[in-house]
Design a protein around this motif. Structure first.
Motif, PDB file in Angstrom:
ATOM      1  N   UNK A   1      -6.075  -3.398 -13.396  1.00 28.40           N
ATOM      2  CA  UNK A   1      -6.073  -3.913 -14.766  1.00 28.40           C
ATOM      3  C   UNK A   1      -7.279  -4.808 -15.061  1.00 28.40           C
ATOM      4  N   UNK A   2      -7.923  -5.338 -14.018  1.00 23.26           N
ATOM      5  CA  UNK A   2      -9.024  -6.287 -14.237  1.00 23.26           C
ATOM      6  C   UNK A   2      -8.518  -7.628 -14.739  1.00 23.26           C
ATOM      7  N   UNK A   3      -7.276  -7.974 -14.399  1.00 22.46           N
ATOM      8  CA  UNK A   3      -6.740  -9.285 -14.792  1.00 22.46           C
ATOM      9  C   UNK A   3      -7.507 -10.397 -14.072  1.00 22.46           C
ATOM     10  N   UNK A   4      -7.556 -11.584 -14.723  1.00 24.82           N
ATOM     11  CA  UNK A   4      -8.239 -12.729 -14.108  1.00 24.82           C
ATOM     12  C   UNK A   4      -7.299 -13.925 -14.064  1.00 24.82           C
ATOM     13  N   UNK A   5      -7.570 -14.853 -13.125  1.00 29.86           N
ATOM     14  CA  UNK A   5      -6.870 -16.136 -13.047  1.00 29.86           C
ATOM     15  C   UNK A   5      -5.360 -15.992 -13.081  1.00 29.86           C
ATOM     16  N   UNK A   6      -4.720 -16.800 -13.970  1.00 33.33           N
ATOM     17  CA  UNK A   6      -3.257 -16.849 -14.041  1.00 33.33           C
ATOM     18  C   UNK A   6      -2.629 -15.569 -14.547  1.00 33.33           C
ATOM     19  N   UNK A   7      -3.425 -14.641 -15.081  1.00 36.13           N
ATOM     20  CA  UNK A   7      -2.852 -13.362 -15.530  1.00 36.13           C
ATOM     21  C   UNK A   7      -2.432 -12.512 -14.324  1.00 36.13           C
ATOM     22  N   UNK A   8      -2.994 -12.829 -13.167  1.00 39.14           N
ATOM     23  CA  UNK A   8      -2.568 -12.136 -11.937  1.00 39.14           C
ATOM     24  C   UNK A   8      -1.340 -12.884 -11.417  1.00 39.14           C
ATOM     25  N   UNK A   9      -0.245 -12.173 -11.137  1.00 39.69           N
ATOM     26  CA  UNK A   9       0.947 -12.877 -10.653  1.00 39.69           C
ATOM     27  C   UNK A   9       0.620 -13.757  -9.431  1.00 39.69           C
ATOM     28  N   UNK A  10       1.227 -14.945  -9.390  1.00 42.36           N
ATOM     29  CA  UNK A  10       0.932 -15.893  -8.300  1.00 42.36           C
ATOM     30  C   UNK A  10       1.155 -15.258  -6.931  1.00 42.36           C
ATOM     31  N   UNK A  11       2.230 -14.460  -6.799  1.00 45.52           N
ATOM     32  CA  UNK A  11       2.509 -13.901  -5.469  1.00 45.52           C
ATOM     33  C   UNK A  11       1.457 -12.861  -5.075  1.00 45.52           C
ATOM     34  N   UNK A  12       0.824 -12.219  -6.064  1.00 46.01           N
ATOM     35  CA  UNK A  12      -0.254 -11.271  -5.744  1.00 46.01           C
ATOM     36  C   UNK A  12      -1.502 -12.044  -5.303  1.00 46.01           C
ATOM     37  N   UNK A  13      -1.748 -13.203  -5.937  1.00 41.44           N
ATOM     38  CA  UNK A  13      -2.903 -14.030  -5.524  1.00 41.44           C
ATOM     39  C   UNK A  13      -2.693 -14.562  -4.107  1.00 41.44           C
ATOM     40  N   UNK A  14      -1.456 -14.946  -3.802  1.00 47.35           N
ATOM     41  CA  UNK A  14      -1.142 -15.417  -2.441  1.00 47.35           C
ATOM     42  C   UNK A  14      -1.349 -14.292  -1.434  1.00 47.35           C
TER      43      UNK A  14
ATOM     44  N   UNK B   1       2.464  -5.148  -5.433  1.00 51.39           N
ATOM     45  CA  UNK B   1       1.906  -3.789  -5.362  1.00 51.39           C
ATOM     46  C   UNK B   1       0.889  -3.583  -6.493  1.00 51.39           C
ATOM     47  N   UNK B   2       1.231  -4.023  -7.683  1.00 49.47           N
ATOM     48  CA  UNK B   2       0.347  -3.815  -8.838  1.00 49.47           C
ATOM     49  C   UNK B   2      -0.843  -4.760  -8.859  1.00 49.47           C
ATOM     50  N   UNK B   3      -0.708  -5.942  -8.213  1.00 50.49           N
ATOM     51  CA  UNK B   3      -1.754  -6.965  -8.345  1.00 50.49           C
ATOM     52  C   UNK B   3      -2.547  -7.243  -7.092  1.00 50.49           C
ATOM     53  N   UNK B   4      -2.312  -6.471  -5.997  1.00 49.79           N
ATOM     54  CA  UNK B   4      -2.942  -6.888  -4.735  1.00 49.79           C
ATOM     55  C   UNK B   4      -4.431  -6.581  -4.649  1.00 49.79           C
ATOM     56  N   UNK B   5      -4.957  -5.787  -5.588  1.00 46.91           N
ATOM     57  CA  UNK B   5      -6.417  -5.570  -5.614  1.00 46.91           C
ATOM     58  C   UNK B   5      -7.079  -6.227  -6.826  1.00 46.91           C
ATOM     59  N   UNK B   6      -6.299  -7.024  -7.574  1.00 45.25           N
ATOM     60  CA  UNK B   6      -6.926  -7.798  -8.651  1.00 45.25           C
ATOM     61  C   UNK B   6      -7.699  -8.953  -8.014  1.00 45.25           C
ATOM     62  N   UNK B   7      -8.756  -9.400  -8.701  1.00 45.41           N
ATOM     63  CA  UNK B   7      -9.529 -10.539  -8.176  1.00 45.41           C
ATOM     64  C   UNK B   7      -9.522 -11.662  -9.209  1.00 45.41           C
ATOM     65  N   UNK B   8      -9.639 -12.895  -8.709  1.00 50.88           N
ATOM     66  CA  UNK B   8      -9.478 -14.073  -9.565  1.00 50.88           C
ATOM     67  C   UNK B   8     -10.451 -14.075 -10.745  1.00 50.88           C
TER      68      UNK B   8
ATOM     69  N   UNK C   1       0.815  -1.217   0.000  1.00 56.22           N
ATOM     70  CA  UNK C   1       0.000   0.000   0.000  1.00 56.22           C
ATOM     71  C   UNK C   1       0.849   1.268   0.000  1.00 56.22           C
ATOM     72  N   UNK C   2       2.097   1.169  -0.474  1.00 61.86           N
ATOM     73  CA  UNK C   2       2.991   2.333  -0.406  1.00 61.86           C
ATOM     74  C   UNK C   2       2.395   3.543  -1.135  1.00 61.86           C
ATOM     75  N   UNK C   3       1.571   3.295  -2.153  1.00 56.70           N
ATOM     76  CA  UNK C   3       0.967   4.397  -2.913  1.00 56.70           C
ATOM     77  C   UNK C   3      -0.044   5.191  -2.114  1.00 56.70           C
ATOM     78  N   UNK C   4      -0.468   4.666  -0.950  1.00 57.50           N
ATOM     79  CA  UNK C   4      -1.447   5.400  -0.129  1.00 57.50           C
ATOM     80  C   UNK C   4      -0.857   6.701   0.413  1.00 57.50           C
ATOM     81  N   UNK C   5       0.470   6.805   0.345  1.00 64.54           N
ATOM     82  CA  UNK C   5       1.113   8.038   0.801  1.00 64.54           C
ATOM     83  C   UNK C   5       0.636   9.224  -0.040  1.00 64.54           C
ATOM     84  N   UNK C   6       0.170   8.927  -1.258  1.00 66.43           N
ATOM     85  CA  UNK C   6      -0.255   9.998  -2.164  1.00 66.43           C
ATOM     86  C   UNK C   6      -1.769  10.242  -2.109  1.00 66.43           C
ATOM     87  N   UNK C   7      -2.474   9.518  -1.249  1.00 70.02           N
ATOM     88  CA  UNK C   7      -3.933   9.682  -1.174  1.00 70.02           C
ATOM     89  C   UNK C   7      -4.270  10.730  -0.100  1.00 70.02           C
ATOM     90  N   UNK C   8      -5.088  11.735  -0.442  1.00 70.16           N
ATOM     91  CA  UNK C   8      -5.396  12.797   0.533  1.00 70.16           C
ATOM     92  C   UNK C   8      -6.054  12.229   1.797  1.00 70.16           C
TER      93      UNK C   8
END
Ligand SMILES: [Fe+2]
Length: 293
Positions: free
Chosen positions: A199-212, A185-192, A136-143
């Motif tokens: 990005x709206x990636x699905x399944x294996x398009x989401x990096x495995x470590x982000x799914x974990x 960081x890029x994939x932690x809010x993607x869903x299966x 969530x490092x990008x939250x530093x830029x959220x008002x």
């Protein structure tokens, strides 16, 4: 030949202008006595050369060993410093979001343990650790009025909140060492099922470590105490995760997590917020010491 030495010479015969007229070739046989001396000289040269190399090696070896030990020590200290920065940066973001250090630490431990259960290689686990700290490092830029809003965000506010993913990726680009965190960081809010962001990636398009990471993050958010809520009981939290199988979460990974979750949850509860830091340092040390980061 036959233990004797022969010397062969060949001399060009030149005229006054320097043109070659012919060659004078001669072959001399050295006496047995002289041949013996030459053999002795050669043996002596080989012995002296070998001893010189050996002596130099004996003198230089301790210097090389000490130098190497010094370099290893410096590398270790540099790695420790990098991991400290990672921890501090992750905790700073968590503080802004009214999360705790302990949440970050627990999520990282849960994610590492699930990655191990999935037989991920050490390099992927190192990327997972960096991503877990910095997700969530990008939250530093959220008002503040959006990040810290107590109630539900409206559509415009949520649109701003979602930009923390891309802003986080921007921050990581400034460091080659931290760029490893980009998958989480890029994939932690993607869903299966593809309904996540950005990005709206699905399944294996989401990096495995982000799914974990997504499984670990939601599990700990549910089961940990926050200023505004009590921890959810383990079974109720698992029910919520199972309801998200194939939707939010990778069903195979979730099944693997379900098999280890109760033991892990018990261990983290026993450790408490103080003990969890030592456990994390031990785990992270294992992955970052055994091979270069
Ligand atoms: Fe996030």
């Amino acid at each position: 030949m036959d233990g004797l030495f022969f010397i062969q010479t060949m001399e060009p015969l030149l005229d006054r202008e320097g043109w070659v007229l012919g060659y004078f070739e001669s072959v001399f046989q050295l006496s047995a006595e002289r041949s013996g001396e030459i053999v002795k000289d050669i043996a002596m040269m080989v012995a002296v050369s070998s001893l010189s190399v050996l002596a130099a090696a004996l003198v230089l070896l301790p210097i090389f060993v000490a130098f190497n030990r010094g370099v290893m020590g410096l590398s270790r200290r540099l790695l420790d410093a990098n991991i400290d920065i990672l921890t501090v940066l992750g905790s700073a973001i968590a503080k802004r979001d009214s999360d705790t250090h302990a949440h970050n630490y627990r999520v990282t431990i849960l994610a590492i343990r699930l990655a191990e259960a999935m037989d991920l290689d050490a390099a992927s686990i190192r990327r997972l650790v960096k991503g877990a700290f910095l997700h969530d490092v990008g939250k530093i830029a959220i008002p503040d009025h959006i990040l810290l809003k107590p109630g539900k965000l409206d559509a415009d506010e949520f649109a701003v909140m979602k930009t923390h993913v891309v802003r986080g990726l921007d921050i990581l680009h400034s460091s080659a060492w931290l760029a490893d965190a980009a998958d989480v960081v890029g994939g932690h809010h993607e869903k299966f099922d593809g309904s996540g962001y950005p990005a709206g990636f699905a399944g294996g398009a989401i990096p495995a470590i982000a799914r974990i990471f997504a499984i670990a993050d939601v599990f700990d958010a549910l089961t940990s105490r926050r200023p505004y809520k009590d921890p959810m009981p383990f079974a109720a939290a698992m029910d919520i995760l199972h309801a998200g199988a194939g939707g939010h979460f990778d069903p195979d990974m979730l099944a693997r997590f379900a098999a280890i979750a109760e033991g892990l949850h018990g261990r983290l509860t026993t450790l408490g917020d103080v003990g969890v830091e030592g456990e994390l340092r031990r785990l992270v040390g294992h992955y970052f010491v055994s091979s270069p980061a």
